[in-house]
Design a protein around this motif. Structure first.
Motif, PDB file in Angstrom:
ATOM      1  N   LEU A  71      68.824  64.983  95.047  1.00 58.92           N
ATOM      2  CA  LEU A  71      67.415  64.767  95.356  1.00 58.92           C
ATOM      3  C   LEU A  71      66.696  66.100  95.544  1.00 58.92           C
ATOM      4  CD1 LEU A  71      65.100  62.838  95.836  1.00 58.92           C
ATOM      5  CD2 LEU A  71      65.885  62.546  98.207  1.00 58.92           C
ATOM      6  N   ALA A  72      67.357  67.054  96.185  1.00 57.96           N
ATOM      7  CA  ALA A  72      66.752  68.378  96.354  1.00 57.96           C
ATOM      8  C   ALA A  72      66.534  69.055  95.005  1.00 57.96           C
ATOM      9  CB  ALA A  72      67.637  69.248  97.251  1.00 57.96           C
ATOM     10  N   ILE A  73      67.468  68.877  94.074  1.00 59.27           N
ATOM     11  CA  ILE A  73      67.288  69.430  92.730  1.00 59.27           C
ATOM     12  C   ILE A  73      66.072  68.801  92.064  1.00 59.27           C
ATOM     13  CG2 ILE A  73      68.283  69.598  90.415  1.00 59.27           C
ATOM     14  CD1 ILE A  73      71.055  69.677  91.793  1.00 59.27           C
ATOM     15  N   CYS A  74      65.943  67.474  92.169  1.00 54.92           N
ATOM     16  CA  CYS A  74      64.782  66.799  91.580  1.00 54.92           C
ATOM     17  C   CYS A  74      63.481  67.305  92.187  1.00 54.92           C
ATOM     18  CB  CYS A  74      64.916  65.285  91.766  1.00 54.92           C
ATOM     19  SG  CYS A  74      66.177  64.504  90.736  1.00 54.92           S
ATOM     20  N   MET A 167      66.412  58.347  90.423  1.00 55.06           N
ATOM     21  CA  MET A 167      67.349  57.998  91.495  1.00 55.06           C
ATOM     22  C   MET A 167      67.980  56.627  91.276  1.00 55.06           C
ATOM     23  SD  MET A 167      67.571  60.613  93.469  1.00 55.06           S
ATOM     24  CE  MET A 167      68.418  59.908  94.886  1.00 55.06           C
ATOM     25  N   TYR A 168      67.234  55.707  90.680  1.00 52.72           N
ATOM     26  CA  TYR A 168      67.765  54.353  90.496  1.00 52.72           C
ATOM     27  C   TYR A 168      68.373  54.117  89.117  1.00 52.72           C
ATOM     28  CZ  TYR A 168      66.175  52.794  95.014  1.00 52.72           C
ATOM     29  OH  TYR A 168      66.041  52.643  96.371  1.00 52.72           O
ATOM     30  N   ALA A 169      68.312  55.116  88.240  1.00 53.03           N
ATOM     31  CA  ALA A 169      68.891  54.944  86.909  1.00 53.03           C
ATOM     32  C   ALA A 169      70.372  54.598  86.943  1.00 53.03           C
ATOM     33  CB  ALA A 169      68.646  56.197  86.075  1.00 53.03           C
ATOM     34  N   PRO A 170      71.200  55.226  87.811  1.00 49.98           N
ATOM     35  CA  PRO A 170      72.605  54.832  87.848  1.00 49.98           C
ATOM     36  C   PRO A 170      72.819  53.390  88.316  1.00 49.98           C
ATOM     37  CG  PRO A 170      72.321  57.006  88.815  1.00 49.98           C
ATOM     38  CD  PRO A 170      70.948  56.415  88.649  1.00 49.98           C
ATOM     39  N   VAL A 171      71.910  52.879  89.126  1.00 52.54           N
ATOM     40  CA  VAL A 171      72.022  51.489  89.556  1.00 52.54           C
ATOM     41  C   VAL A 171      71.755  50.558  88.384  1.00 52.54           C
ATOM     42  CG1 VAL A 171      71.126  49.745  91.140  1.00 52.54           C
ATOM     43  CG2 VAL A 171      71.360  52.099  91.905  1.00 52.54           C
ATOM     44  N   ALA A 172      70.769  50.911  87.565  1.00 47.83           N
ATOM     45  CA  ALA A 172      70.509  50.118  86.360  1.00 47.83           C
ATOM     46  C   ALA A 172      71.745  50.094  85.464  1.00 47.83           C
ATOM     47  CB  ALA A 172      69.314  50.699  85.602  1.00 47.83           C
ATOM     48  N   LEU A 173      72.419  51.240  85.330  1.00 50.15           N
ATOM     49  CA  LEU A 173      73.639  51.290  84.534  1.00 50.15           C
ATOM     50  C   LEU A 173      74.734  50.423  85.155  1.00 50.15           C
ATOM     51  CD1 LEU A 173      73.855  55.063  83.530  1.00 50.15           C
ATOM     52  CD2 LEU A 173      73.481  53.112  82.014  1.00 50.15           C
ATOM     53  N   ARG A 174      74.841  50.453  86.462  1.00 46.38           N
ATOM     54  CA  ARG A 174      75.835  49.617  87.135  1.00 46.38           C
ATOM     55  C   ARG A 174      75.549  48.130  86.880  1.00 46.38           C
ATOM     56  NH1 ARG A 174      75.738  54.064  91.046  1.00 46.38           N
ATOM     57  NH2 ARG A 174      77.812  54.379  91.984  1.00 46.38           N
ATOM     58  N   PHE A 175      74.296  47.738  87.012  1.00 43.41           N
ATOM     59  CA  PHE A 175      73.946  46.334  86.797  1.00 43.41           C
ATOM     60  C   PHE A 175      74.314  45.909  85.378  1.00 43.41           C
ATOM     61  CE2 PHE A 175      70.373  45.975  90.229  1.00 43.41           C
ATOM     62  CZ  PHE A 175      71.336  46.134  91.214  1.00 43.41           C
ATOM     63  N   ALA A 176      74.080  46.785  84.411  1.00 46.21           N
ATOM     64  CA  ALA A 176      74.421  46.461  83.026  1.00 46.21           C
ATOM     65  C   ALA A 176      75.936  46.409  82.833  1.00 46.21           C
ATOM     66  CB  ALA A 176      73.801  47.494  82.088  1.00 46.21           C
ATOM     67  N   SER A 177      76.654  47.362  83.411  1.00 44.42           N
ATOM     68  CA  SER A 177      78.101  47.441  83.215  1.00 44.42           C
ATOM     69  C   SER A 177      78.845  46.277  83.850  1.00 44.42           C
ATOM     70  CB  SER A 177      78.636  48.755  83.802  1.00 44.42           C
ATOM     71  OG  SER A 177      78.141  49.870  83.112  1.00 44.42           O
ATOM     72  N   TYR A 178      78.358  45.822  85.005  1.00 45.52           N
ATOM     73  CA  TYR A 178      79.070  44.798  85.769  1.00 45.52           C
ATOM     74  C   TYR A 178      78.466  43.407  85.614  1.00 45.52           C
ATOM     75  CZ  TYR A 178      81.674  48.594  87.944  1.00 45.52           C
ATOM     76  OH  TYR A 178      82.491  49.691  88.164  1.00 45.52           O
TER      77      TYR A 178
END
Length: 221
Positions: A71-74, A167-178
């Motif tokens: 988050l600090a990098i962003c 920040m929520y992009a990995p959650v979208a990937l998780r929802f798709a993967s699972y």
């Protein structure tokens, strides 16, 4: 500062934290160099300390500046390269975007544990516990609230793509993967918008080409 930033990341298949600043940089066309350290390998163990005092990825170097938190990098990318436009311009929207990003940064432990990021996985989870389902419901409720209040100008949480979406992009990937069930409108449309980004497609192509396999959880970066 003329030096190109250097972003140190883990495996694109597994490293959810690495995806966040990478996606923000790539989506906005900011030139940067990428240094990938495969997680849970002797190379990672040997090299990571020179980049990150926490021995985790991602880490950013830009001239004399060193940052080791996603988050600090962003935030830094927004300030230095986007004139603050990584966040919504409206004060109320910006406050909500920051709150949503902070909640993602520190919360949803049950979801992270039960559904570690693995972009090459494409099968439903055999069973999600009540604590995980509460996290899923909270994410979907938060997305719906952001979209309803501030998303009218585009496909993302606050209209245009912002740090909150990174920040929520990995959650979208998780929802798709699972195979998490999403409604045909809100949740599904938002996940589709994130997965349809050119930068996200590039990340997924690179992840598919990786050969490493680790027992990845969010206990590793």
């Amino acid at each position: 500062m003329e030096t190109r930033p250097l972003l140190v990341i883990g495996n694109k298949n597994y490293s959810s934290w690495s995806l966040r600043p990478w996606l923000l940089l790539r989506h906005h066309g900011i030139p940067f160099d990428e240094h990938r350290l495969p997680l849970d390998t002797p190379r990672f163990a040997a090299e990571i300390a020179q980049w990150s005092p926490t021995r985790r990825v991602p880490a950013l170097r830009h001239g004399e500046v060193a940052i080791w938190d996603s988050l600090a990098i962003c935030e830094y990318v927004s300030d230095v390269f986007l004139s603050g436009a990584g966040w919504p311009a409206d004060v109320a929207a910006r406050a909500l975007a920051r709150a949503a990003s902070a909640e993602m940064h520190s919360g949803f432990a049950a979801l992270r544990t039960a559904m570690p990021m693995n972009t090459r996985r494409h099968r439903p989870h055999p069973g999600l516990g009540a604590d995980v389902l509460r996290d899923v419901e909270r994410v979907l409720s938060l997305w719906a609230d952001c979209r309803a209040r501030f998303g009218g100008g585009g496909d993302f949480l606050f209209g245009g793509f912002s740090i909150a979406d990174a920040m929520y992009a990995p959650v979208a990937l998780r929802f798709a993967s699972y195979g998490v069930e999403l409604d045909a409108g809100g949740g599904r449309a938002y996940v589709d918008a994130l997965l349809g980004l050119d930068a996200m497609r590039e990340w997924l192509r690179d992840a598919a080409a990786e050969t490493e396999s680790v027992a990845a959880t969010d206990a590793v970066p």
